[in-house]
Scaffold this active site. Structure first.
Site, mmCIF file in Angstrom:
data_model
loop_
_atom_site.group_PDB
_atom_site.id
_atom_site.type_symbol
_atom_site.label_atom_id
_atom_site.label_comp_id
_atom_site.label_asym_id
_atom_site.label_seq_id
_atom_site.Cartn_x
_atom_site.Cartn_y
_atom_site.Cartn_z
ATOM 1 N N GLY A 37 75.389 55.896 59.674
ATOM 2 C CA GLY A 37 76.321 55.700 60.782
ATOM 3 C C GLY A 37 77.741 55.926 60.290
ATOM 4 O O GLY A 37 77.982 56.089 59.092
ATOM 5 N N SER A 90 76.088 59.262 55.169
ATOM 6 C CA SER A 90 75.143 60.395 55.129
ATOM 7 C C SER A 90 75.199 61.181 56.438
ATOM 8 O O SER A 90 74.261 61.140 57.234
ATOM 9 C CB SER A 90 73.722 59.930 54.805
ATOM 10 O OG SER A 90 73.304 58.835 55.577
#
Length: 197
Positions: A32, A106
């Site tokens: 997130g 990520s």
């Protein structure tokens, strides 16, 4: 040089390590935006799992960046290498029988797919912390969004670098509409349903 390497056989198997701990080793991959609540959820989740006598290890973005990946910047290539290293470490921890909790932005679908491939489909649980950008900017716990808006930080995810949301995450958490306690409860419920021994 790689041609001179030979894998040494292990006398204790991953399954034996798993059996000793009496748990299914997995990686809970929290993804997130910055400020979404990944670290907060990851820490609370580890506390809850520890209270349930589960064997865990938490890999957090900033902590890993200061040591294992301290030599990396924030270019696309460095971010990919960051995720690759984390994935390989997570895979080793899974083979040791641990429940691994990772908290990393990520941002790319490709990099998370790489992580899933390295770790293994059966051990990879993608948890999308789906906090909207507007809420992350409102929170801005480290002041990074303000700096990014002022041009002091380049390639900042959500501002001048893209975040690709998961297409089909295993779990989606909305930190705006549910409490931390509720979020942890939903993750634990998922684990109990899917991975209880």
């Amino acid at each position: 040089m790689k041609n001179n390497l030979t894998l040494h056989p292990e006398s204790v198997s991953a399954q034996q390590r798993c059996d000793l701990k009496d748990q299914k080793p997995i990686v809970l991959w929290l993804t997130g935006l910055s400020g979404a609540g990944k670290s907060t959820i990851a820490n609370a989740l580890e506390v809850e799992l520890h209270a349930r006598q589960r064997h865990t290890y938490l890999l957090d973005g900033d902590n890993v960046r200061t040591r294992l990946c301290g030599d990396l910047g924030f270019s696309e290539e460095d971010r990919q290498e960051n995720i690759r290293r984390i994935s390989e470490v997570s895979r080793l921890f899974v083979e040791s029988g641990l429940i691994v909790i990772t908290a990393f932005i990520s941002p790319s679908l490709r990099d998370r797919a790489m992580a899933r491939e390295i770790i293994g489909e059966s051990a990879f649980v993608e948890v999308y912390i789906a906090t909207p950008l507007s809420e992350c900017e409102r929170r801005d716990p480290k002041g990074l969004y303000r700096k990014a808006r002022e041009g002091l930080i380049k390639n900042f995810t959500g501002i001048d670098a893209i975040y690709e949301a998961p297409v089909n995450p295993d779990i989606t958490i909305n930190t705006v509409d549910e409490s931390l306690h509720e979020s942890i409860g939903r993750i634990i419920h998922y684990l109990d349903e899917k991975f209880s021994r």
